[in-house]
Design a protein around this motif. Structure first.
Motif, PDB file in Angstrom:
ATOM      1  N   SER A  66     142.380  -7.108  -1.646  1.00  0.00           N
ATOM      2  CA  SER A  66     143.077  -7.827  -2.833  1.00  0.00           C
ATOM      3  C   SER A  66     142.280  -7.312  -4.032  1.00  0.00           C
ATOM      4  N   VAL A  67     140.873  -7.385  -3.949  1.00  0.00           N
ATOM      5  CA  VAL A  67     140.269  -7.020  -4.926  1.00  0.00           C
ATOM      6  C   VAL A  67     140.284  -5.075  -5.211  1.00  0.00           C
ATOM      7  N   THR A  68     139.745  -4.686  -4.324  1.00  0.00           N
ATOM      8  CA  THR A  68     140.812  -3.252  -3.719  1.00  0.00           C
ATOM      9  C   THR A  68     142.357  -2.901  -4.801  1.00  0.00           C
ATOM     10  N   ARG A  69     142.708  -3.446  -4.068  1.00  0.00           N
ATOM     11  CA  ARG A  69     144.844  -3.358  -4.060  1.00  0.00           C
ATOM     12  C   ARG A  69     144.341  -3.829  -5.784  1.00  0.00           C
ATOM     13  N   ILE A  70     143.943  -4.920  -6.407  1.00  0.00           N
ATOM     14  CA  ILE A  70     144.107  -4.764  -7.842  1.00  0.00           C
ATOM     15  C   ILE A  70     143.109  -3.862  -8.736  1.00  0.00           C
ATOM     16  N   ALA A  71     142.065  -3.358  -8.532  1.00  0.00           N
ATOM     17  CA  ALA A  71     142.017  -2.126  -8.994  1.00  0.00           C
ATOM     18  C   ALA A  71     142.473  -1.061  -8.759  1.00  0.00           C
ATOM     19  N   GLN A  72     143.193  -0.591  -7.783  1.00  0.00           N
ATOM     20  CA  GLN A  72     143.907   0.693  -7.864  1.00  0.00           C
ATOM     21  C   GLN A  72     145.097   0.361  -8.468  1.00  0.00           C
ATOM     22  N   GLU A  73     145.504  -1.217  -8.477  1.00  0.00           N
ATOM     23  CA  GLU A  73     146.982  -0.519  -9.678  1.00  0.00           C
ATOM     24  C   GLU A  73     146.518  -1.115 -11.060  1.00  0.00           C
ATOM     25  N   ARG A  74     145.072  -0.502 -11.141  1.00  0.00           N
ATOM     26  CA  ARG A  74     144.902  -0.857 -12.492  1.00  0.00           C
ATOM     27  C   ARG A  74     144.220   0.597 -12.735  1.00  0.00           C
ATOM     28  N   GLY A  75     144.471   1.592 -11.629  1.00  0.00           N
ATOM     29  CA  GLY A  75     144.463   3.144 -11.977  1.00  0.00           C
ATOM     30  C   GLY A  75     142.992   3.473 -11.659  1.00  0.00           C
ATOM     31  N   TRP A  76     141.992   2.457 -10.835  1.00  0.00           N
ATOM     32  CA  TRP A  76     141.054   2.904 -10.718  1.00  0.00           C
ATOM     33  C   TRP A  76     141.164   3.948  -9.337  1.00  0.00           C
ATOM     34  N   GLN A  77     140.989   4.764  -9.087  1.00  0.00           N
ATOM     35  CA  GLN A  77     141.261   5.593  -7.700  1.00  0.00           C
ATOM     36  C   GLN A  77     139.957   6.206  -6.883  1.00  0.00           C
ATOM     37  N   GLY A  78     139.425   5.221  -7.071  1.00  0.00           N
ATOM     38  CA  GLY A  78     138.061   5.666  -5.959  1.00  0.00           C
ATOM     39  C   GLY A  78     138.251   5.622  -4.069  1.00  0.00           C
ATOM     40  N   GLU A  79     137.397   5.100  -3.375  1.00  0.00           N
ATOM     41  CA  GLU A  79     137.517   4.795  -2.523  1.00  0.00           C
ATOM     42  C   GLU A  79     138.463   3.533  -1.487  1.00  0.00           C
ATOM     43  N   ALA A  80     139.219   3.128  -0.997  1.00  0.00           N
ATOM     44  CA  ALA A  80     139.687   1.797  -1.621  1.00  0.00           C
ATOM     45  C   ALA A  80     138.864   1.021  -0.473  1.00  0.00           C
ATOM     46  N   SER A  81     137.794   0.755  -0.763  1.00  0.00           N
ATOM     47  CA  SER A  81     136.936  -0.442  -0.003  1.00  0.00           C
ATOM     48  C   SER A  81     136.133  -1.463  -1.318  1.00  0.00           C
ATOM     49  N   GLY A  82     136.466  -2.468  -0.365  1.00  0.00           N
ATOM     50  CA  GLY A  82     135.595  -3.612  -1.030  1.00  0.00           C
ATOM     51  C   GLY A  82     133.942  -3.132  -1.503  1.00  0.00           C
ATOM     52  N   ARG A  83     133.535  -2.255  -0.800  1.00  0.00           N
ATOM     53  CA  ARG A  83     132.422  -1.562  -1.392  1.00  0.00           C
ATOM     54  C   ARG A  83     132.258  -1.170  -1.938  1.00  0.00           C
ATOM     55  N   ALA A  84     133.392   0.477  -1.932  1.00  0.00           N
ATOM     56  CA  ALA A  84     133.125   0.837  -3.166  1.00  0.00           C
ATOM     57  C   ALA A  84     133.341   0.051  -4.542  1.00  0.00           C
ATOM     58  N   VAL A  85     134.389  -0.300  -4.500  1.00  0.00           N
ATOM     59  CA  VAL A  85     135.053  -1.464  -5.929  1.00  0.00           C
ATOM     60  C   VAL A  85     133.648  -1.570  -6.033  1.00  0.00           C
ATOM     61  N   VAL A  86     132.571  -2.722  -5.541  1.00  0.00           N
ATOM     62  CA  VAL A  86     131.535  -3.351  -6.263  1.00  0.00           C
ATOM     63  C   VAL A  86     130.713  -2.138  -6.521  1.00  0.00           C
ATOM     64  N   GLU A  87     130.351  -0.781  -5.659  1.00  0.00           N
ATOM     65  CA  GLU A  87     129.330  -0.014  -6.163  1.00  0.00           C
ATOM     66  C   GLU A  87     130.021   0.647  -7.343  1.00  0.00           C
ATOM     67  N   ALA A  88     131.033   0.828  -7.992  1.00  0.00           N
ATOM     68  CA  ALA A  88     131.404   1.486  -8.991  1.00  0.00           C
ATOM     69  C   ALA A  88     131.650   0.620  -9.679  1.00  0.00           C
ATOM     70  N   ALA A  89     131.597  -1.090 -10.178  1.00  0.00           N
ATOM     71  CA  ALA A  89     131.343  -1.479 -11.288  1.00  0.00           C
ATOM     72  C   ALA A  89     130.548  -1.513 -11.592  1.00  0.00           C
ATOM     73  N   ARG A  90     129.099  -1.872 -10.584  1.00  0.00           N
ATOM     74  CA  ARG A  90     127.505  -1.751 -10.925  1.00  0.00           C
ATOM     75  C   ARG A  90     127.287  -0.868 -11.467  1.00  0.00           C
TER      76      ARG A  90
END
Ligand SMILES: [Zn+2]
Length: 314
Positions: free
Chosen positions: A188-212
């Motif tokens: 869900s976190v990944t999907r929400i990030a993608q809907e807001r325009g994030w284009q990185g790898e579709a995984s929770g871990r990738a979202v966490v790394e990008a946020a960091r």
């Protein structure tokens, strides 16, 4: 000694372990998740027979990554384990027939709650909640020093408490809307990030790394997840007056990003009387969790008299 079976959607394991959690032997193999109930059953029997040795076993604990009716020993179909069918499969009775041992099974969230309570971050409490924040949000409740199963073993579905209502509430995989899981699970976190325009790898871990690394979209998606997790935990706190809440998976990998905002959200939504002294901590068992969950499905508390364990207190 106990024979443990960890039944997962992609991989399963069987192990022989001491009652204190020390593993003697372990075998693992990919789960034939779509092969049908009899094939799944034969696969688990094969793993169990492969791992069995000369030790005297007192019983079998099964931690099932599927909905389970622990009292009646049934497992039911799950999206990632459709083979069991909607009517439920009498896994405990069938295993007991073949292995000639008593069998106890638990849903894996309940079994992991028991494991964290007995060996990990929940040690010493009488009232705690465990939430795994991963592909889905599963949970187990320890109340008054025992696992709370509810009427049919289905209690504690914290991931499907509604945290958002109204027309903008997101659809959840369970069919309801506005569930905590629809905002705070890894996908869900990944999907929400993608809907807001994030284009990185579709995984929770990738979202966490990008946020960091400072990505504002990923930080925003995780902040929203933390806000809603705090709201879900506030409901638990108000309802159950807990001592500790143990969070697994995403909350362990991203503890630096999530724990403080979760606690802020929790404190903003529950009475101080119920949040003072309530600890929110990451799970402590790491990759031992599944093995110990299988043990705790059969042996939810330490045999008495027994030396205290020290398995990973925070
Ligand atoms: Zn839901």
């Amino acid at each position: 000694m106990i024979l443990g079976i960890d039944l997962g959607g992609t991989k399963s394991a069987a192990l022989v372990l001491h009652e204190d959690g020390v593993v003697v032997r372990r075998v693992a193999a990919p789960t034939p998740a779509h092969a049908g109930a009899e094939a799944l059953f034969a696969f688990l029997v094969g793993l169990a027979q492969q791992v069995r040795g000369p030790e005297t076993l007192t019983g079998v604990g099964v931690s099932a990554g599927a909905p389970a009716d622990a009292q009646n020993g049934l497992v039911f179909a799950a999206p990632n384990l459709p083979g069991w069918g909607p009517e439920g499969f009498p896994l405990a009775a069938r295993l007991a027939d073949v292995l000639h041992l008593p069998v106890q099974l638990e849903n894996d969230a309940d079994a992991t709650a028991l494991a964290e309570w007995r060996f990990g971050a929940g040690q010493g409490t009488k009232n705690m909640a465990f939430l795994t924040v991963g592909t889905g949000i599963g949970s187990g409740l320890i109340l008054n020093g025992a696992l709370h199963r509810g009427r049919r073993g289905a209690g504690g579905e914290v991931g499907h408490i509604a945290v958002v209502t109204g027309p903008e509430a997101r659809s959840c995989s369970c069919g309801l809307r506005g569930c905590l899981e629809a905002y705070a699970s890894g996908p869900s976190v990944t999907r929400i990030a993608q809907e807001r325009g994030w284009q990185g790898e579709a995984s929770g871990r990738a979202v966490v790394e990008a946020a960091r690394a400072g990505d504002p979209i990923c930080r925003g998606a995780l902040a929203q997840a933390a806000e809603h997790l705090g709201a879900g935990l506030a409901t638990l706190a108000m309802l159950l007056d807990l001592e500790r809440i143990v969070l697994g998976t995403l909350a362990v990998h991203a503890a630096d990003l999530l724990l403080e905002p979760i606690q802020q959200s929790l404190r903003a939504r529950a009475w101080p009387r119920l949040t003072e002294g309530l600890e929110v901590v990451p799970a402590a068992l790491g990759d031992r969790a599944q093995d110990l969950a299988a043990l705790c499905a059969f042996a939810p508390s330490a045999p008495a008299p027994s030396a205290p364990t020290n398995g990973g207190t925070l």
